[in-house]
Design a protein around this motif. Structure first.
Motif, short mmCIF file in Angstrom:
data_model
loop_
_atom_site.label_atom_id
_atom_site.label_comp_id
_atom_site.label_asym_id
_atom_site.label_seq_id
_atom_site.Cartn_x
_atom_site.Cartn_y
_atom_site.Cartn_z
N ILE A 3 -96.08 6.92 87.51
CA ILE A 3 -97.20 6.18 88.01
C ILE A 3 -97.91 6.92 89.24
N GLU A 4 -99.23 7.05 89.36
CA GLU A 4 -99.96 7.85 90.44
C GLU A 4 -101.11 6.95 90.65
N LEU A 5 -101.42 7.01 92.14
CA LEU A 5 -102.59 6.60 92.83
C LEU A 5 -103.64 7.53 92.39
N PHE A 91 -104.28 2.97 89.79
CA PHE A 91 -103.17 3.69 89.32
C PHE A 91 -103.28 4.09 87.86
N HIS A 93 -100.80 4.88 84.72
CA HIS A 93 -99.48 4.85 84.24
C HIS A 93 -99.21 5.73 83.15
N SER A 103 -93.51 0.53 86.83
CA SER A 103 -94.85 0.93 87.42
C SER A 103 -95.27 -0.18 88.44
N ILE A 107 -95.82 0.25 92.51
CA ILE A 107 -97.37 -0.06 93.12
C ILE A 107 -96.96 -1.24 94.18
N TRP A 110 -96.12 1.04 97.07
CA TRP A 110 -97.26 1.82 97.61
C TRP A 110 -97.96 0.67 98.64
N THR A 142 -104.48 2.50 82.62
CA THR A 142 -104.99 2.61 84.12
C THR A 142 -104.59 1.09 84.65
#
Length: 150
Positions: A3-5, A91, A93, A103, A107, A110, A142
């Motif tokens: 998972i990334e912002l 984010f 996924h 995920s 989140i 975060w 997303t």
């Protein structure tokens, strides 16, 4: 699974039409199956290749849906919902849909680390497009998490 912002984004209000089920990870796959079988009944879709999974936790429901530019008719067995304007953390996924709970845990961390909290307007929606491949580790979708700074 990863998972990334991707970004922080403001979105204007928009409307979806779809099929709802109780807010439950067991029910969501069933409602998606029914929704895919009936998506052709929805008029005025904004994008033909994008579907949204909307969490409406205030009403304890999940809605497999598409965005529409106007609501002339809501097909039988479906609902419409207006999503108000909001701020979102967006984010990406990557990986099987089976990793979605992990995920959401990431989140949550975060949000906490960055002094945000989720809202109930609704708290999140998932955006599925041509990148989504279900169980494949190459799949991507997303997650839009509504938020406010604390």
């Amino acid at each position: 699974m990863s998972i990334e912002l991707v970004k922080l984004e403001s979105k204007e209000a928009f409307t979806v039409i779809g099929i709802q089920c109780p807010l439950s990870p067991i029910e969501a796959p069933k409602v998606w199956h029914s929704f895919i079988q009936n998506i052709h009944l929805i008029e005025n879709r904004v994008q033909s290749t994008v579907s949204l999974g909307v969490c409406d936790d205030l009403n304890q429901r999940y809605i497999a849906s598409v965005e529409v530019d106007k609501v002339d008719v809501v097909p039988e067995g479906m609902v419409s919902l207006e999503i108000p304007a909001n701020e979102y953390a967006v984010f990406k996924h990557k990986g099987s849909i089976q990793g979605i709970n992990e995920s959401f845990q990431e989140i949550g961390r975060w949000l906490h680390q960055n002094n945000y909290k989720g809202t109930h307007k609704p708290p999140f929606f998932e955006l599925y497009d041509e990148r989504y491949q279900g169980e494949s580790e190459e799949s991507e979708f997303t997650i839009y998490m509504s938020l406010v700074k604390i």
